[in-house]
Design a protein around this motif. Sequence first.
Motif, short mmCIF file in Angstrom:
data_model
loop_
_atom_site.label_atom_id
_atom_site.label_comp_id
_atom_site.label_asym_id
_atom_site.label_seq_id
_atom_site.Cartn_x
_atom_site.Cartn_y
_atom_site.Cartn_z
N PRO A 173 0.80 -1.23 0.00
CA PRO A 173 0.00 0.00 0.00
C PRO A 173 0.83 1.28 0.00
O PRO A 173 0.33 2.34 -0.42
CB PRO A 173 -0.82 -0.12 1.29
N THR A 174 2.08 1.23 0.42
CA THR A 174 2.89 2.44 0.53
C THR A 174 4.04 2.51 -0.45
O THR A 174 4.61 3.60 -0.67
CB THR A 174 3.46 2.60 1.95
N VAL B 204 -4.46 -2.64 -4.08
CA VAL B 204 -4.25 -1.97 -2.81
C VAL B 204 -5.59 -1.68 -2.12
O VAL B 204 -5.73 -1.82 -0.90
CB VAL B 204 -3.44 -0.67 -3.01
N LEU B 205 -6.59 -1.29 -2.90
CA LEU B 205 -7.92 -1.05 -2.33
C LEU B 205 -8.42 -2.31 -1.62
O LEU B 205 -9.02 -2.23 -0.54
CB LEU B 205 -8.89 -0.64 -3.44
N HIS B 206 -8.16 -3.47 -2.20
CA HIS B 206 -8.59 -4.72 -1.58
C HIS B 206 -7.73 -5.08 -0.37
O HIS B 206 -8.23 -5.68 0.59
CB HIS B 206 -8.60 -5.84 -2.61
N LEU B 207 -6.47 -4.71 -0.38
CA LEU B 207 -5.64 -4.92 0.81
C LEU B 207 -6.16 -4.12 1.99
O LEU B 207 -5.97 -4.50 3.15
CB LEU B 207 -4.19 -4.51 0.53
N LEU C 263 -3.64 -10.10 -11.73
CA LEU C 263 -3.54 -9.27 -10.54
C LEU C 263 -3.69 -10.20 -9.34
O LEU C 263 -4.76 -10.76 -9.12
CB LEU C 263 -4.63 -8.20 -10.53
N VAL C 264 -2.60 -10.40 -8.61
CA VAL C 264 -2.60 -11.28 -7.44
C VAL C 264 -2.60 -10.39 -6.19
O VAL C 264 -1.75 -9.50 -6.05
CB VAL C 264 -1.37 -12.21 -7.42
N LEU D 296 0.12 -10.73 3.42
CA LEU D 296 1.46 -10.19 3.20
C LEU D 296 1.43 -8.72 2.78
O LEU D 296 2.48 -8.14 2.53
CB LEU D 296 2.18 -11.00 2.10
N ASP D 297 0.24 -8.12 2.73
CA ASP D 297 0.09 -6.73 2.29
C ASP D 297 0.75 -6.53 0.92
O ASP D 297 1.47 -5.55 0.69
CB ASP D 297 0.70 -5.76 3.31
#
Length: 339
Positions: free
Chosen positions: A49-50, A228-231, A300-301, A306-307
């Motif tokens: 995400p970052t 990332v939205l799903h994470l 797209l995995v 594991l973020d």
Amino acid sequence: MPDTGLPWTDHAPVNGPSGNDRLDKVIDKAFTTQFGSDSRTSAVLIATPTAILAERYKEGHSPVTAQRTWSVAKSIGASVIGAAVEQGLIDVKAPAQIPQWQRLADPRRAITLENLLHMASGLDSNIAGNRTDRVYMGGGLMADEAATNALEAMPGMRWKYANNDTMLAMRAVRSAFESEDAYLRFPFEALLHPIGMTHTRLETDWAGDFIMSSQVWTTARDLARLGVLHLQDGLWDGKRILAKGWVDYISTPAPAQPPLQNSDGSSRPGYGAQWWLLNAYDPALPKDSIVAAGNRGQYLVVIPSLDLVIVRRGYDMVGGSGFSYVDFASQIVAALKEN
């Protein structure tokens, strides 16, 4: 239009070293035929995400080069539906509001939006449910080609991969809007633009129905943003985009599942709601791994534990030995763990 690079605050150099030699070697292999003799990789992006941990493109491609998603579009469509659920526009448990099914005696009135998301409508979709060429390339209308088919199984009782189910799911969402214009704006206003997917284009048929089973064009970075939205369980900058619990919903095995093995005896992943589930498919990957997959090597995995987001784009040869995303993702995970 350039890509802002948001939401990531750290960026590995595009086409440069990641700082992790083992990771770079795995990515090097992705641009050869080591993960499939007929694979042709165009882009790889590894992100949290970052941070973008690694980002590489074939010659002639860049962060703003959009490719056809093929069936990765199905997972994008499911995300649009998740946004509609968040806004209270639809209920996945309710019967799908398809105009052609509304006569009182029509048994298709029992098909729910959830059945469509699970690929369990029970509708006839020919021998191969992925052959919707008349809509994709022949100028056929989704309403004519998908909404007129008869039942051949009880809704919810049989899994069958069908482009029509995805297109019908989006048509059911359209019924919640008072105008065509409001419906056409919704995916961009509710999902894509708020999370920075500004290089993503959605095709419609000539009657204004989204063809979200395949006809979407997007970049590696935009797919990573969706990951990332799903994470983040559907949250973006503190704002809820997808309904609370939507990620768990699409990650839960559907009641009716695909066969455990392909015709050649190889294993198959499970299925949730327009996302593939790796669960026990490969012991080298966490069981919460979900995958949006499309023809010619679009992957797209998303691995919440594991973020981590892994994107691979390609132009794999049709009918050949394509890219093994499971082997690739397993080696990416191993390289990151040992760094």
